[in-house]
Design a protein around this motif. Sequence first.
Motif, PDB file in Angstrom:
ATOM      1  N   MET A 258       0.824  -1.201   0.000  1.00 48.92           N
ATOM      2  CA  MET A 258       0.000   0.000   0.000  1.00 48.92           C
ATOM      3  C   MET A 258       0.864   1.260   0.000  1.00 48.92           C
ATOM      4  SD  MET A 258      -3.205  -0.970  -0.058  1.00 48.92           S
ATOM      5  CE  MET A 258      -4.130   0.431   0.553  1.00 48.92           C
ATOM      6  N   VAL A 259       1.906   1.276   0.835  1.00 45.08           N
ATOM      7  CA  VAL A 259       2.809   2.423   0.878  1.00 45.08           C
ATOM      8  C   VAL A 259       3.548   2.576  -0.444  1.00 45.08           C
ATOM      9  CG1 VAL A 259       4.846   3.408   2.008  1.00 45.08           C
ATOM     10  CG2 VAL A 259       3.087   2.279   3.376  1.00 45.08           C
ATOM     11  N   PHE A 278       4.578  -3.313 -10.299  1.00 44.88           N
ATOM     12  CA  PHE A 278       4.509  -4.770 -10.391  1.00 44.88           C
ATOM     13  C   PHE A 278       4.748  -5.415  -9.020  1.00 44.88           C
ATOM     14  CE2 PHE A 278       6.053  -8.936 -11.997  1.00 44.88           C
ATOM     15  CZ  PHE A 278       5.078  -9.195 -12.955  1.00 44.88           C
ATOM     16  N   VAL A 279       5.774  -4.906  -8.322  1.00 46.32           N
ATOM     17  CA  VAL A 279       6.088  -5.412  -6.983  1.00 46.32           C
ATOM     18  C   VAL A 279       4.955  -5.094  -6.013  1.00 46.32           C
ATOM     19  CG1 VAL A 279       7.691  -5.243  -5.047  1.00 46.32           C
ATOM     20  CG2 VAL A 279       8.572  -5.255  -7.386  1.00 46.32           C
ATOM     21  N   ALA A 280       4.422  -3.875  -6.114  1.00 46.93           N
ATOM     22  CA  ALA A 280       3.327  -3.486  -5.226  1.00 46.93           C
ATOM     23  C   ALA A 280       2.123  -4.397  -5.407  1.00 46.93           C
ATOM     24  CB  ALA A 280       2.934  -2.032  -5.483  1.00 46.93           C
ATOM     25  N   ARG A 291       2.084 -13.892  -1.688  1.00 42.95           N
ATOM     26  CA  ARG A 291       2.828 -12.639  -1.583  1.00 42.95           C
ATOM     27  C   ARG A 291       4.320 -12.924  -1.487  1.00 42.95           C
ATOM     28  NH1 ARG A 291      -1.227 -10.580   3.094  1.00 42.95           N
ATOM     29  NH2 ARG A 291      -3.101 -10.602   1.803  1.00 42.95           N
ATOM     30  N   PRO A 292       5.161 -12.082  -2.074  1.00 40.57           N
ATOM     31  CA  PRO A 292       6.611 -12.330  -2.045  1.00 40.57           C
ATOM     32  C   PRO A 292       7.180 -12.120  -0.649  1.00 40.57           C
ATOM     33  CG  PRO A 292       6.161 -10.176  -2.968  1.00 40.57           C
ATOM     34  CD  PRO A 292       4.826 -10.836  -2.789  1.00 40.57           C
ATOM     35  N   GLN A 293       8.334 -12.696  -0.395  1.00 40.97           N
ATOM     36  CA  GLN A 293       9.047 -12.433   0.842  1.00 40.97           C
ATOM     37  C   GLN A 293       9.690 -11.052   0.748  1.00 40.97           C
ATOM     38  OE1 GLN A 293      11.856 -15.540   1.652  1.00 40.97           O
ATOM     39  NE2 GLN A 293      10.293 -17.150   1.679  1.00 40.97           N
ATOM     40  N   LEU A 301      13.676  -3.779  -5.488  1.00 44.05           N
ATOM     41  CA  LEU A 301      13.804  -2.328  -5.334  1.00 44.05           C
ATOM     42  C   LEU A 301      15.242  -1.869  -5.557  1.00 44.05           C
ATOM     43  CD1 LEU A 301      11.475  -1.743  -2.262  1.00 44.05           C
ATOM     44  CD2 LEU A 301      10.989  -1.275  -4.661  1.00 44.05           C
ATOM     45  N   HIS A 302      16.190  -2.718  -5.204  1.00 47.04           N
ATOM     46  CA  HIS A 302      17.594  -2.379  -5.453  1.00 47.04           C
ATOM     47  C   HIS A 302      17.941  -2.502  -6.939  1.00 47.04           C
ATOM     48  CE1 HIS A 302      19.446  -1.424  -1.658  1.00 47.04           C
ATOM     49  NE2 HIS A 302      18.908  -2.478  -1.073  1.00 47.04           N
TER      50      HIS A 302
END
Length: 323
Positions: A258-259, A278-280, A291-293, A301-302
């Motif tokens: 959400m953030v 995509f990650v969100a 859900r991913p770890q 993100l890196h």
Amino acid sequence: MSRIYDNWERLVGATLLREELRLIAQRTPSDLSSASSIPSPSLSPSPSSLARSSFTYDEILQATDNFSSSNLIMYARTGDLFWGALDAGIRVVVKKVDLSLINRISFMQELEFYNKVSHPRFVPLLGHCLENDNHKFLVYKYMPHMDLHSFWFRNVVPFYRGKNLDWLKWETRLKIARGIAEGLCYLHHKCDPPLVHRNIDASSILLDDDFEVRLGRLHEVCTQAKETNGSRFSRGFERSISGTSDATCAYDVYCFGMVLLELVTGEVLLKEIWAVAFVAKACLDPKPSRRPQMSHVLEALHNPSIVVNGKWKGKRIGLIQFS
């Protein structure tokens, strides 16, 4: 007779609380290392240990100008927050906890958390004051950019009338996302048993003068709930809108998603915004098991290009699908 019993019960409760606080204040990280199941991080010691500073009540009053209304930041669910300044000129935030209004368990859990856990992504606790009978105080390091939610709606740019996030560079937004992910990664993957933050939103994410993230609102951190024999920190939690108990790592991942969506606004690089979105979406999967770890989230993100190129571990193990 009932009134006498009630008074006696309150007296016993107050006596037990003072003794618990006294014992916590005397404990040091080395005392807890042998008894705690939470491993000490491989980091240099930070000022978050309670053994660092014990302030007197007079020092707290002086720092906050006797809790002047002009020093009040906000009324919070776990205590009122005030700006303050120590004798050395160090700016701080003081949380005033009224034990007659606030459940002492949350206060005790926050003290215990800081005694056991230290990480650069948690807002530093500089000290405490426990000598007042009715109120207890926690002293935190001051964060110049406040929390993420307040920063978004605070006019810090002259002549600018929109949200602060609109002019925040994409690199800074990604930096904030990485910082949150690093803090959660530590709780989920470096602590044994895994810990759950349970309070991740824009208001719990504090920013220093260089937009480095410090996670706050740590009073509800608990061990991850299990189907049977949950720990004393993780019993009785209700199911949330994320589709799972709020005492699971999957709940933290959902809140992080959400953030992350909130951060993805404004003019940014198209490929990177697609990757982060995509990650969100993966974090917000209605099925907790898909859900991913957080370790996979932090990796993406890196290096957003691994998502764009289809090489992200989260996708390879079947966690993500756009419908």
